[in-house]
Design a protein around this motif. Sequence first.
Motif, short mmCIF file in Angstrom:
data_model
loop_
_atom_site.label_atom_id
_atom_site.label_comp_id
_atom_site.label_asym_id
_atom_site.label_seq_id
_atom_site.Cartn_x
_atom_site.Cartn_y
_atom_site.Cartn_z
N LYS A 493 37.52 43.08 38.97
CA LYS A 493 37.92 43.92 37.74
C LYS A 493 36.52 43.05 36.47
O LYS A 493 36.64 41.83 36.23
N PRO A 494 35.62 43.69 36.38
CA PRO A 494 34.85 43.43 35.07
C PRO A 494 35.59 42.97 34.01
O PRO A 494 36.75 43.13 33.56
N VAL A 495 34.24 42.14 33.15
CA VAL A 495 34.74 41.81 31.92
C VAL A 495 34.43 42.18 29.92
O VAL A 495 33.34 42.39 30.30
N THR A 496 35.64 42.08 29.78
CA THR A 496 35.33 43.47 29.29
C THR A 496 35.02 42.23 27.44
O THR A 496 35.16 43.31 26.45
N SER A 497 35.27 41.14 27.20
CA SER A 497 36.01 40.42 25.89
C SER A 497 34.81 39.47 26.60
O SER A 497 34.66 38.78 27.85
N VAL A 499 35.53 36.32 25.11
CA VAL A 499 36.39 35.45 25.03
C VAL A 499 36.42 35.40 26.45
O VAL A 499 36.81 33.95 26.74
N VAL A 500 36.91 36.22 27.07
CA VAL A 500 37.27 36.54 28.79
C VAL A 500 36.46 35.01 29.02
O VAL A 500 36.28 34.96 30.13
N ALA A 501 34.35 35.94 29.22
CA ALA A 501 33.56 35.41 29.88
C ALA A 501 32.91 33.47 29.59
O ALA A 501 33.23 34.07 30.31
N TYR A 502 33.33 33.83 28.07
CA TYR A 502 33.51 32.47 27.75
C TYR A 502 34.34 31.61 28.49
O TYR A 502 33.61 30.30 28.92
N LYS A 503 35.34 31.93 28.94
CA LYS A 503 36.22 30.95 29.92
C LYS A 503 35.76 31.25 31.01
O LYS A 503 36.75 30.01 32.32
N LEU A 504 35.09 31.60 31.81
CA LEU A 504 34.59 31.73 32.59
C LEU A 504 33.08 30.83 33.41
O LEU A 504 32.44 30.53 33.98
N SER A 630 30.91 32.51 37.96
CA SER A 630 31.46 33.63 38.66
C SER A 630 31.14 34.74 38.49
O SER A 630 30.32 35.55 38.36
N SER A 631 32.03 35.31 39.78
CA SER A 631 31.51 36.23 40.09
C SER A 631 31.75 37.64 39.72
O SER A 631 31.05 38.81 39.31
N ARG A 632 32.77 37.11 38.86
CA ARG A 632 33.61 38.46 37.86
C ARG A 632 32.28 38.64 36.52
O ARG A 632 32.49 39.92 36.36
N LEU A 633 31.16 37.87 36.31
CA LEU A 633 30.22 37.97 35.81
C LEU A 633 29.05 39.45 35.94
O LEU A 633 28.54 39.32 35.57
N SER A 634 28.78 39.19 37.41
CA SER A 634 28.41 40.34 38.18
C SER A 634 28.33 42.28 37.45
O SER A 634 27.41 42.42 37.69
N PHE A 638 30.11 42.16 29.37
CA PHE A 638 30.05 41.03 29.20
C PHE A 638 29.56 40.59 30.42
O PHE A 638 30.46 39.72 30.98
N ASN A 639 28.44 41.03 31.35
CA ASN A 639 27.90 40.47 32.92
C ASN A 639 26.98 39.34 32.07
O ASN A 639 26.70 38.58 31.09
N GLY A 640 26.16 39.28 33.34
CA GLY A 640 25.45 37.62 33.45
C GLY A 640 24.92 37.72 33.33
O GLY A 640 23.69 36.98 31.81
#
Length: 697
Positions: A493-497, A499-504, A630-634, A638-640
């Motif tokens: 699931k892509p990171v769209t926030s 805040v979520v990106a920072y938590k990762l 995290s692989s979610r940030l691929s 708000f990707n890596g």
Amino acid sequence: MVGYGKKLRELQIQEWKGYYINYKLMKKKVKRYVEQMEVGAQNRHNVLRDFSMLLDNQIEKIVLFLLEQQGVLAHRLSDIGKEHNTLFQQPNSINISELQEAYRDVGRDLLRLLTFVEMNAIGLRKILKKIDKRFGYKFTDYYVKTRANHPYSQLRQVFRQVGIGAVVGVLSHGLADLQDLQQCQGSYISIYDQPSYTHQDPVLKSIKAAVGRLSNSTNFLQFLGRHAFTMQEELPSPSEDQIVDERYHFMSLLLNLANTFLYMVNTYIIVPTADNYTLNLGAAASVCGVVIGTMAVAQMFSSVYFSAWSNRSYLRPLVFSSIVLLIGNTLYALAFDMNSIVVLLIGRLFCGLGSARAINRRYISDCVPSKLRMQASAGFVSASALGMACGPALACLLQTDFRIYKFTMNQDTLPGWVMSLSWLIYLLWLWICFKEPAHENEANLVLYEATTGPAVHVAVENEPTQPLLMNSEEKEQDEEGEEENDNAEETKKPVTSIVVAYKLLTPSVKVQLFVYFMLKYAMEIVLAESSLITEYYFIWSTSNVSIFLACLGLTVLPVNIVVGNYISNMFEERQILLTSEIMVCIGLLLSFHIMIPYSVTQYVGSALLTFVSAEVLEGVNLSLLSKVMSSRLSRGTFNGGLLSTEAGTLARVIADGTITISGYFSESNLLNTTLLPALLICISSIIATCYSYNSLY
């Protein structure tokens, strides 16, 4: 979404099923430890000890099976070797093609074994990241320090592949001999005398690539490509590869790289003349820091909205980017005749708002097949390096002064006019030749229908299209009644926030982002203040500054050739990372003007050392960042790639601001005043790297 655990099982070799890392068991253990620690039933020391024992058992199981399979392959090679020797004694007794195929069969089985090890290595990294996220990175620090650095380390067997080389050597030597004999050359080529000969057979090429993914083994193309930081899933499924193949269009990729090149030219073409331009408009020379930095300030915002826009389209944001850059450069050129520093800054602001580097990276990640992605990433970095060198070089050629109607054409305004014309030509080329790739959801739908036939679908806003009637197998839960999907970190699931990106972001990820910030800060200080420093100390002309900056830009590719082909194969990435940081620190220290007269040799030597070390550091830093992130940030907004871009852009903004502020105090102290923050940041990054060193595995 398919979690890592399920994808791992899908890609497993069934007869080896019991020898893979039990990712599901360890994930449950982590969850149980968290619950026990929350109620006080477990302390951190016991958790470290118990989980280390569990991980030791898993790694031992993998390594013993690996050694067993290597023994089987060695026994088969020994039998083939006997036939091989018989062939040389009795040339017509054995069919050469059959013997070659026997070698290739061993090679294909070795590839299966390497895939087995690779999947386990990914699983180990993921479980280490997971427990670090829950307990802090102290676990990986403790585990790597006590296990990986031990002389009898089994963990090193999984990640470094010491024993595979011997098997590859026998295969290479055998196939080289047989090919030589088949061609009736009779020279009996040695793989040691002619190493390139070993890469001729396709099986050996595949083995080399697989070994390279597992170990430090790399080359110029791979090392250069890391600078692009085009993150991707570690275990892409065949269906995903097919989707990307459908979206690939060579001319569109070429246009994407052309955009990268032009933007870097646009960024650095004004650096040699920015101080002179601000003086002509009645401002202080140090205001050039604001002029250069305004573009970076705007880029911080443009990266976010362009990244979000690319979720829906690639063509429209690229068109918008080109138009904004055309307007921005025109305003930059007109500021001279309007005698307005405000118009000059607005022009550069527009140039920053047109920065499409987030799209350039995203396009490579999403629309280029995995087999071409490394080449495309290297192309992205090469285009950036070439643009960085061409910008100042072009400024050197624009040393003229004339008027066309009411418009002044001189060294200050011509960079704006030239770039406006370039973006106009690019815009026309883009509109005619760019092919909008199918949206990811549409590609999934087409692929599903192609593989399963027509079905009824339901479209849900902002969610991937899913088949209405799903296979019963897909609805099954695991044996213990839990859902098969992993938690948020393992899902796609892509990171769209933000805040979520920072938590990762684990502590080790934050350290690597800080290192990236540091190296960009140091590079910007060296580049942006070059015209001011060289004019004050050495009375350099604009042409001299331009040549100096162009030469710095031209070091990028040769340095990456040396590091990629040699240094990165001799040392671990974390060792190169720490060494490069120390070299940047030394370069900054040598740049200070203290007591003795400041010479051209000192300035050029220290600037070159700082810039080259930062360039080496960037490739290693982004490679490590992709492993610990995290692989979610691929994917997603708000990707890596966006996070690293924002970190680097923020560094440029602060560096350019430092130059301007320091210039208002005293031009004689400008050099030392700007270098001091860079030195402190560099020392801080070295301390942070040492603190997280064992988590970079």
